[in-house]
Motif scaffolding. Structure first.
Motif, mmCIF file in Angstrom:
data_model
loop_
_atom_site.group_PDB
_atom_site.id
_atom_site.type_symbol
_atom_site.label_atom_id
_atom_site.label_comp_id
_atom_site.label_asym_id
_atom_site.label_seq_id
_atom_site.Cartn_x
_atom_site.Cartn_y
_atom_site.Cartn_z
ATOM 1 N N SER A 94 0.424 -1.012 -0.358
ATOM 2 C CA SER A 94 -0.047 0.177 -0.431
ATOM 3 C C SER A 94 0.986 1.300 0.425
ATOM 4 O O SER A 94 1.884 1.303 0.828
ATOM 5 C CB SER A 94 -1.072 0.000 1.265
ATOM 6 N N THR A 95 1.129 2.396 -0.741
ATOM 7 C CA THR A 95 1.035 3.661 -0.989
ATOM 8 C C THR A 95 0.480 5.166 -0.406
ATOM 9 O O THR A 95 0.768 5.822 -0.344
ATOM 10 C CB THR A 95 1.415 3.777 -2.527
ATOM 11 N N ARG A 96 -0.472 4.235 0.371
ATOM 12 C CA ARG A 96 -1.256 5.138 1.524
ATOM 13 C C ARG A 96 -0.247 5.468 3.161
ATOM 14 O O ARG A 96 0.801 5.197 3.198
ATOM 15 C CB ARG A 96 -2.829 4.645 2.118
ATOM 16 N N ILE A 97 -0.325 6.353 3.743
ATOM 17 C CA ILE A 97 0.394 7.369 4.840
ATOM 18 C C ILE A 97 0.208 6.107 5.784
ATOM 19 O O ILE A 97 -1.321 6.485 6.522
ATOM 20 C CB ILE A 97 0.302 8.464 4.741
ATOM 21 N N HIS A 98 1.164 5.766 6.438
ATOM 22 C CA HIS A 98 1.083 5.102 8.071
ATOM 23 C C HIS A 98 1.453 5.520 8.800
ATOM 24 O O HIS A 98 1.702 6.607 8.660
ATOM 25 C CB HIS A 98 2.063 3.996 7.770
ATOM 26 N N SER A 99 0.463 5.840 9.756
ATOM 27 C CA SER A 99 1.384 6.269 11.053
ATOM 28 C C SER A 99 1.574 5.399 11.983
ATOM 29 O O SER A 99 0.664 4.248 11.743
ATOM 30 C CB SER A 99 -0.256 7.271 12.101
ATOM 31 N N LEU A 100 2.532 5.518 12.878
ATOM 32 C CA LEU A 100 3.005 4.964 13.685
ATOM 33 C C LEU A 100 3.157 5.268 15.468
ATOM 34 O O LEU A 100 3.734 6.409 15.177
ATOM 35 C CB LEU A 100 3.713 4.333 13.107
ATOM 36 N N ASP A 101 2.711 5.490 16.353
ATOM 37 C CA ASP A 101 2.387 5.601 17.346
ATOM 38 C C ASP A 101 3.679 4.932 18.427
ATOM 39 O O ASP A 101 3.834 3.941 18.820
ATOM 40 C CB ASP A 101 1.631 5.665 18.125
ATOM 41 N N VAL A 102 4.750 5.493 18.814
ATOM 42 C CA VAL A 102 5.861 5.024 19.642
ATOM 43 C C VAL A 102 5.853 5.974 21.081
ATOM 44 O O VAL A 102 5.936 6.509 20.918
ATOM 45 C CB VAL A 102 7.292 5.760 18.966
ATOM 46 N N ARG A 103 6.007 5.133 22.523
ATOM 47 C CA ARG A 103 6.244 5.555 23.589
ATOM 48 C C ARG A 103 7.663 5.693 23.696
ATOM 49 O O ARG A 103 7.978 3.920 23.823
ATOM 50 C CB ARG A 103 5.183 4.821 24.356
ATOM 51 N N ILE A 104 8.243 6.413 24.676
ATOM 52 C CA ILE A 104 9.844 6.515 24.297
ATOM 53 C C ILE A 104 9.780 6.770 26.362
ATOM 54 O O ILE A 104 9.180 7.866 26.452
ATOM 55 C CB ILE A 104 11.069 7.575 23.505
ATOM 56 N N GLU A 105 10.672 6.130 27.376
ATOM 57 C CA GLU A 105 10.972 6.910 28.603
ATOM 58 C C GLU A 105 12.271 6.852 28.600
ATOM 59 O O GLU A 105 12.868 6.053 28.238
ATOM 60 C CB GLU A 105 10.161 5.236 28.868
ATOM 61 N N THR A 106 12.702 8.077 29.000
ATOM 62 C CA THR A 106 13.752 8.815 28.780
ATOM 63 C C THR A 106 14.045 9.405 30.164
ATOM 64 O O THR A 106 13.166 9.714 30.601
ATOM 65 C CB THR A 106 14.652 9.251 28.132
#
Length: 291
Positions: free
Chosen positions: A50-62
């Motif tokens: 698929s050439t659609r725009i995908h969204s990825l949510d990343v949760r980082i603890e620092t």
């Protein structure tokens, strides 16, 4: 005998690109639409991206520079580049894990060099650094990073409460300063109004006394001209006695329950007249000395 042939057909959806292989080797990309594949020649549709725009949510603890643990929520918007779809299909088995790993690496390298307040102020700089790193890495695998948004910065609960208390204390302090300034201005204005009222009251009393003096002068002159043989002193005594009785009358007609003890008798009338006359003469002498 006639020639025989075997064809397979496939359909590639809109906003997608197909990967065509021949004998297990990449041959070409198939655009959206209906396609025929010669299975006798080893052609087949290996997959569709698929050439659609995908969204990825990343949760980082620092941890920040001032030793505060925070959680950052980063939203990555990416898509497959049509022209390089073969690289995206063959090079990466799990692009989400790859993107997430680079986001972890960049964020944990930048945030520990920033204090908590700086992190809130410069979260756009963190997102920019992540975008630059991902563009360099993921571009080689046929992926394009459209946007990176630093959605949320969540400190520890105790730190959040402390920050709220500091903010509340600062606002209370500022409110106290403003309240003090307002009371100061109010007192100054009240003092100015009181001074102006006293000044105007003094002007009114001076004008009243001037009017009384003018009226007494006219009465004395008029009475002296109409009644022959009377002196100015006798006329003055008569006017003073008349005003004395008017004053007693006003006190009696007052609605307030006030008792005033005044020595009253035939002998006291002359004494009161002498006192009033002496007071007016002293006031006149004081005005002449001031001029």
């Amino acid at each position: 005998m006639g020639n025989s042939c075997c064809f397979l057909c496939g359909c590639v959806d809109q906003a997608s690109v197909g990967v065509v292989e021949r004998w297990g080797r990449f041959e070409r990309l198939a655009p959206p639409g209906f396609h025929f594949f010669n299975c006798l020649a080893g052609q087949c549709l290996a997959g569709v991206l698929s050439t659609r725009i995908h969204s990825l949510d990343v949760r980082i603890e620092t941890k920040t520079k001032d030793n505060v643990f925070v959680q950052l929520v980063c939203s990555i918007q990416y898509r497959v580049v049509k022209e390089n779809a073969d690289d995206a299909f063959y090079e990466l088995a799990n692009p989400k894990e790859q993107i997430q790993a680079y986001v972890f690496d960049v964020v944990r390298a930048i945030v520990p060099r920033m204090a908590l307040d700086e992190l809130f102020e410069q979260k756009g700089e963190v997102a920019k650094a992540v975008l630059e790193e991902l563009e360099k890495v993921m571009g080689a695998y046929g992926y394009c990073i459209e946007h990176i948004l630093m959605v949320d910065i969540i400190p520890d609960d105790t730190v959040r409460r402390a920050m709220n208390e500091i903010n509340a204390a600062q606002r209370l302090q500022l409110a106290s300063v403003y309240k003090g300034e307002a009371e100061k201005v109010l007192q100054v204005k009240r003092a100015e109004a009181e001074a102006e009222a006293k000044y105007l009251g003094g002007v009114g009393v001076a004008r009243q006394r001037q009017a009384i003096t003018d009226g007494l002068r006219e009465n004395i002159l008029e009475f002296s001209h109409k009644v022959s043989g009377t002196s100015a002193k006798e006329v003055m005594d008569l006017i003073m006695i008349t005003q004395y009785f008017d004053t007693i009358k006003d006190l009696g007609n007052s609605s307030k329950n006030t008792t005033v003890f005044i020595p009253h008798g035939p002998g006291h009338v002359r004494d009161i007249g002498d006192q009033i006359r002496n007071g007016m003469m002293e006031a006149s002498c004081a005005q002449i000395d001031q001029q």
